[in-house]
Design an enzyme around this catalytic site. Structure first.
Site, PDB file in Angstrom:
ATOM      1  N   ARG A  18       0.872  -1.181   0.000  1.00  0.00           N
ATOM      2  CA  ARG A  18       0.000   0.000   0.000  1.00  0.00           C
ATOM      3  C   ARG A  18       0.905   1.226   0.000  1.00  0.00           C
ATOM      4  O   ARG A  18       1.643   1.479   0.971  1.00  0.00           O
ATOM      5  CB  ARG A  18      -0.884  -0.015   1.237  1.00  0.00           C
ATOM      6  CG  ARG A  18      -1.802   1.199   1.360  1.00  0.00           C
ATOM      7  CD  ARG A  18      -2.928   1.155   0.350  1.00  0.00           C
ATOM      8  NE  ARG A  18      -3.993   2.095   0.686  1.00  0.00           N
ATOM      9  CZ  ARG A  18      -4.439   3.050  -0.113  1.00  0.00           C
ATOM     10  NH1 ARG A  18      -3.885   3.216  -1.313  1.00  0.00           N
ATOM     11  NH2 ARG A  18      -5.440   3.822   0.248  1.00  0.00           N
ATOM     12  N   GLY A  19       0.897   1.971  -1.100  1.00  0.00           N
ATOM     13  CA  GLY A  19       1.859   3.039  -1.308  1.00  0.00           C
ATOM     14  C   GLY A  19       1.903   4.097  -0.222  1.00  0.00           C
ATOM     15  O   GLY A  19       2.972   4.549   0.179  1.00  0.00           O
ATOM     16  N   ASP A  21       1.558   3.926   2.816  1.00  0.00           N
ATOM     17  CA  ASP A  21       2.188   3.469   4.068  1.00  0.00           C
ATOM     18  C   ASP A  21       3.709   3.338   3.943  1.00  0.00           C
ATOM     19  O   ASP A  21       4.459   3.777   4.823  1.00  0.00           O
ATOM     20  CB  ASP A  21       1.606   2.123   4.495  1.00  0.00           C
ATOM     21  CG  ASP A  21       0.154   2.233   4.950  1.00  0.00           C
ATOM     22  OD1 ASP A  21      -0.263   3.365   5.262  1.00  0.00           O
ATOM     23  OD2 ASP A  21      -0.541   1.206   4.986  1.00  0.00           O
ATOM     24  N   ARG A  23       5.687   3.356   0.652  1.00  0.00           N
ATOM     25  CA  ARG A  23       6.352   3.571  -0.633  1.00  0.00           C
ATOM     26  C   ARG A  23       7.698   4.268  -0.458  1.00  0.00           C
ATOM     27  O   ARG A  23       8.684   3.918  -1.112  1.00  0.00           O
ATOM     28  CB  ARG A  23       5.477   4.399  -1.562  1.00  0.00           C
ATOM     29  CG  ARG A  23       6.168   4.637  -2.934  1.00  0.00           C
ATOM     30  CD  ARG A  23       5.444   5.636  -3.819  1.00  0.00           C
ATOM     31  NE  ARG A  23       4.113   5.187  -4.134  1.00  0.00           N
ATOM     32  CZ  ARG A  23       3.004   5.803  -3.698  1.00  0.00           C
ATOM     33  NH1 ARG A  23       3.135   6.849  -2.892  1.00  0.00           N
ATOM     34  NH2 ARG A  23       1.810   5.368  -4.020  1.00  0.00           N
ATOM     35  N   GLY A  51      -7.270   5.135 -14.282  1.00  0.00           N
ATOM     36  CA  GLY A  51      -7.708   4.816 -15.635  1.00  0.00           C
ATOM     37  C   GLY A  51      -7.044   3.584 -16.220  1.00  0.00           C
ATOM     38  O   GLY A  51      -7.186   3.313 -17.407  1.00  0.00           O
ATOM     39  N   GLU A  84      -4.849  -7.877  -5.659  1.00  0.00           N
ATOM     40  CA  GLU A  84      -3.505  -8.440  -5.804  1.00  0.00           C
ATOM     41  C   GLU A  84      -3.311  -9.640  -4.879  1.00  0.00           C
ATOM     42  O   GLU A  84      -2.821 -10.689  -5.294  1.00  0.00           O
ATOM     43  CB  GLU A  84      -2.455  -7.365  -5.488  1.00  0.00           C
ATOM     44  CG  GLU A  84      -2.289  -6.320  -6.580  1.00  0.00           C
ATOM     45  CD  GLU A  84      -1.226  -5.293  -6.241  1.00  0.00           C
ATOM     46  OE1 GLU A  84      -0.954  -4.431  -7.090  1.00  0.00           O
ATOM     47  OE2 GLU A  84      -0.655  -5.367  -5.125  1.00  0.00           O
TER      48      GLU A  84
END
Length: 885
Positions: A18-19, A21, A23, A51, A84
């Site tokens: 989860r970015g 948290d 990244r 998108g 994922e």
């Protein structure tokens, strides 16, 4: 077994996180460290999600070997992350994807039970999809399973860099054990893996075993090695598969690099180990691996130096280690002091059903269309003869083609081997010495399917070291022996023949000729020097060739000539360089050039001639002479100029009436091939001493010493028996047998059967037939001991003696024999006389290897003084026997 159920796509690792948290902290540091270690990783960039179709990300998961999931506090708030993790757990079950969880400042229970922040994140999605929706059930199930997996837990205050190093090392270890792609279609591999595993005895961890996977090129040794590595490598502390050892260590230059790879594969050092030279590697490998249980597979080894450098001693590795070696050369697998436990598994061709299945899988599209044309499928399968390489190459060649293309390719293969297949097979030939290369080409061109003993005799006569050569060719998987005959794979034979045909376009410059058109072209034209060494032409029906009168004499390099169903107009003169000639049935006179001849073997059986060369003058090297079934032959040739003659075959020469006394001077004549029939009512004196001048003792008392021919009454005594001890039987060399045979008027042919028994149990029989027999014939033959009663296990016999018996039945007028033995000590003579084990006159003592001693045997009947010596010796032994009683 699948080719490899594990993904082998473009990505080694898929990183899910989860970015918001992690990244810019933990995930970024882990990503950079993985990249620094050369690991290709897919990192989902959250900024690009807007998108974008998630299918691209899900496809990346499918194409990865390992998935790392960083479960952070806000992970479940993202439906993308939930998709994922669901896909990752699905691939774990279906594709054997390795999943490594990192619980970053969360408790694993929160993940698997949906507690705390995870409950909040899931609740947000439930409001959108419904609590009991399929999506929610799928996501929760994935989290439950993922939360139970073993991984790393990071809390506040923990050293993140240390955990990252542990993760990277673990991934490097796992990637080194990533399953190989065994084969696109691994037909028949699973059963063969099971066979080898049973030899490896994996349950035992007390010793180090070496197993060799041995077989010809293209048979599937490497494929089998990869499959075994996939199946068992995780059971060891470390493992290494060193591929293409032969190619990578040419001239010994890269053996040190292979030693480095072996150590790095197993140890995973922080920095790559450096092996400066092979000697250093031989010290380093045992130093670092002797306490580790390892699996090492050395692929395609063709030199002992390679084996010594990479697995020189079994004690280099820890107890329970297993070393596998794939090789074309069985010599590589010979046990030594340093490698005393070496087992060999011969990798064999696919069975017919497996071969068809593999071919059809590679030619799948075409195979569907041609299912009704089984003759085409069978044609390609028969051509490959179960060789996986050939089946794969041919199948790929056929895929997508039409029926007429199949037919065209099959027709072309009958004359021209496939280049890709040939190049693989030729590797084994290229590694041979000159002697072995010559023998291989002879077998490929002429002698496949022929008896080993016969071929060895022929090629030995051509100055080749055939016994050693056959041993090498067998170990290199180029030939095999089946029921005493030479055999080789059809594609290997095709490769050998193609090599000869490609030597030169002009057949006069080739080394060997076997085709009618080539032989005719070479013999019918006027030419200078010719390079042909051997001609073997065996036709289905008789053909007459018109050739140049001196065609053969100009062939100064010709050493081997075998012709069947071939005739020439006019006289034939053969060159003196010839070593072996076979020309059965040829009726014209054959001459040789003037001067000494090098001929060793001459086979002219079934010739319709009344005589042969009056004297074999200049044939000093002649050993083997065959004129059997020459029905019109009436006189035996003068053999006084053939001092090395060992075998003479005049069997079934029904009109042979005049023998030459020179036969008696050939002490080297030996059986069982020294055999012939002689008709007529008056026999020369030497006829009873053909083998080493040994006189024969008549079995029937009514038969005079010279075995009277005029007595046509049947023999009453058809069997003789004797008792032998272990000591006396060891002295036996063989048996000389003489039989007088006459066809009964009511029978089409005369025959006799010889039966041999030991203690009443049958050992073997031999039958001889004499067609068109109108007069008495004498049949003489010498048998070595091994062709009679064979080995006798005296330890299994009650008492000290074994009873040997020989029975002769059939159209027999009279018969006699002598047992040829080494000189007996007095105690053996006393034992024979005291216990009446046999008639002592049946024994003839000779000194093995001494022609003079044979000729001067103390048991020669022709010398009266020798008779007296025998009488006195027997009398002395009789007195000694009586005194002992």
């Amino acid at each position: 077994m699948a080719s490899s159920s594990k993904s082998t796509g473009p990505y080694a690792v898929f990183l899910s996180f989860r970015g918001t948290d992690v990244r810019n902290s933990f995930a970024s540091h882990l990503y950079n460290e993985l990249v620094r270690n050369g690991i290709h990783i897919f990192r989902d960039n959250e900024e690009l999600r807007k998108g974008q179709d998630i299918s691209m990300v899900l496809k990346a998961i499918e194409e990865s070997c390992i998935a790392i999931i960083i479960f952070s506090e806000d992970y479940t708030s993202s439906w993308w992350c939930l998709e994922e993790v669901a896909k990752i757990m699905q691939c774990k079950e279906q594709k054997d994807l390795t999943v490594l969880p990192v619980f970053y400042k969360v408790d694993p229970k929160e993940v698997r039970e949906g507690r705390a922040s995870y409950a909040k994140g899931l609740a947000k999605h439930e409001s959108k999809h419904g609590k009991d929706s399929k999506e929610m059930e799928r996501w929760k199930e994935a989290l439950r399973h993922a939360g139970r997996l073993s991984g790393w837990t990071l809390n506040d205050g923990d050293d993140e860099s240390k955990v990252i190093q542990e993760i990277v090392k673990d991934i490097l270890t796992r990637l080194s054990q990533t399953p190989f792609v065994v084969a696109e279609h691994p037909v028949g591999v699973e059963s063969r893996v099971a066979e080898v595993k049973s030899m490896l005895n994996l349950e035992s961890k007390d010793d180090v075993l070496m197993v060799g996977l041995w077989g010809q090129g293209g048979i599937g040794k490497t494929t089998l090695g990869r499959a075994i590595f996939n199946d068992i490598s995780k059971q060891f502390d470390g493992s290494s598969f060193l591929a293409n050892v032969r190619e990578k260590s040419k001239d010994g230059m890269d053996l040190a690099a292979l030693q480095e790879q072996l150590l790095d594969d197993i140890l995973f050092p922080p920095t790559r180990l450096v092996v400066s030279d092979v000697a250093r590697g031989k010290s380093l490998i045992p130093l670092r691996l002797r306490d580790k249980r390892v699996l090492v597979i050395l692929d395609d080894v063709d030199d002992v130096e390679q084996l010594c450098a990479l697995a020189g001693k079994t004690k280099w590795f820890g107890s329970g280690s297993r070393i596998l070696v794939t090789t074309r050369d069985r010599h590589m697998l010979t046990p030594t002091i340093d490698r005393d436990r070496v087992y060999v598994h011969e990798v064999k061709a696919l069975e017919d059903g497996e071969a068809r299945a593999l071919l059809s899988k590679h030619a799948f599209l075409t195979y569907e269309k041609l299912e009704s044309r089984t003759n085409l499928l069978n044609g390609f399968s028969n051509h490959a003869k179960g060789l996986p390489l050939a089946l794969e190459v041919l199948g790929s060649l056929l895929c997508g083609t039409t029926e007429d293309v199949w037919e065209s390719i099959l027709k072309r293969l009958s004359t021209t081997p496939n280049k890709k297949i040939n190049n693989v097979l030729k590797v084994s030939y290229d590694g041979l010495e000159k002697n072995e290369q010559e023998i291989f080409l002879h077998v490929a061109c002429f002698f496949k399917g022929r008896a080993r003993e016969y071929t060895e005799r022929v090629l030995d006569s051509c100055d080749l070291h055939t016994a050693a050569g056959f041993d090498t060719l067998i170990k290199r998987s180029l030939i095999r022996i089946e029921d005493g005959n030479l055999q080789m794979h059809d594609l290997i034979q095709s490769m050998g023949r193609h090599m000869v045909e490609q030597e030169f376009d002009d057949p006069r410059r080739r080394s060997r000729l076997r085709l009618y058109e080539d032989v005719l072209e070479v013999l019918s034209c006027s030419m200078g020097d010719c390079a042909v060494k051997a001609i073997v032409l065996e036709l289905p029906e008789l053909k007459e060739m018109c050739i140049n009168c001196d065609a053969f004499t100009k062939m100064t390099k010709l050493s081997l000539l075998i012709l069947r169903k071939v005739s020439f107009q006019g006289p034939i003169c053969l060159p003196n360089e010839l070593r072996w000639v076979e020309w059965p049935g040829y009726s014209r006179q054959i001459e040789f050039s003037a001067g000494p001849k090098k001929l060793v073997g001459l086979d002219m059986r079934e010739r319709n001639v009344t005589g042969v060369v009056k004297q074999f003058k200049g044939f000093q090297q002649l050993k083997y002479l065959n004129f059997s079934k020459c029905k019109s032959l009436v006189r035996m040739p003068d053999l006084s100029c053939t001092p090395n003659l060992e075998e003479l075959d005049l069997k079934h020469c029904k009109n042979l009436e005049e023998a030459d006394e020179s036969i008696a001077d050939h002490a080297n004549l030996r059986g069982p091939h020294c055999s012939f029939l002689l008709s007529g009512s008056k026999m020369p004196e030497w006829i009873f001493t053909v083998d080493s001048k040994v006189p024969l003792v008549p079995i029937d008392g009514k038969v005079p010493e010279w075995m009277q021919i005029g007595d046509y009454s049947p023999v009453e005594k058809c069997s003789v028996s004797l008792m032998v001890s272990k000591g006396s039987y060891k002295k036996f060399l063989g048996l000389a047998l003489c039989v007088v045979a006459l066809r009964h008027y009511s029978k089409a042919e005369a025959s006799l059967t010889i039966r041999l028994h030991v203690n009443g149990k049958w050992r073997r029989s031999r039958r001889e037939e004499f067609p068109d027999l109108s007069k008495c014939h004498i049949y003489i033959q010498y048998f070595i001991r091994d062709n009679l009663w064979g080995d006798i296990d005296f330890g299994q016999i009650a008492g000290r003696y074994a009873q040997l018996s020989l029975t002769v039945r059939g159209d027999v007028v009279a018969w006699g024999l002598r047992i040829i033995c080494e000189p007996l000590e007095n105690d053996l003579w006393i034992e024979i006389l005291k216990n009446r084990l046999m008639d002592p006159h049946v024994l003839c003592e000779v000194v093995p290897g001494s022609a003079d001693s044979k000729a001067e045997s103390s048991l020669m009947y022709e010398d009266n003084s020798i008779k007296t010596d025998l009488h006195e010796r027997l009398q002395d032994c009789q007195i000694s026997a009586e005194e002992q009683s």
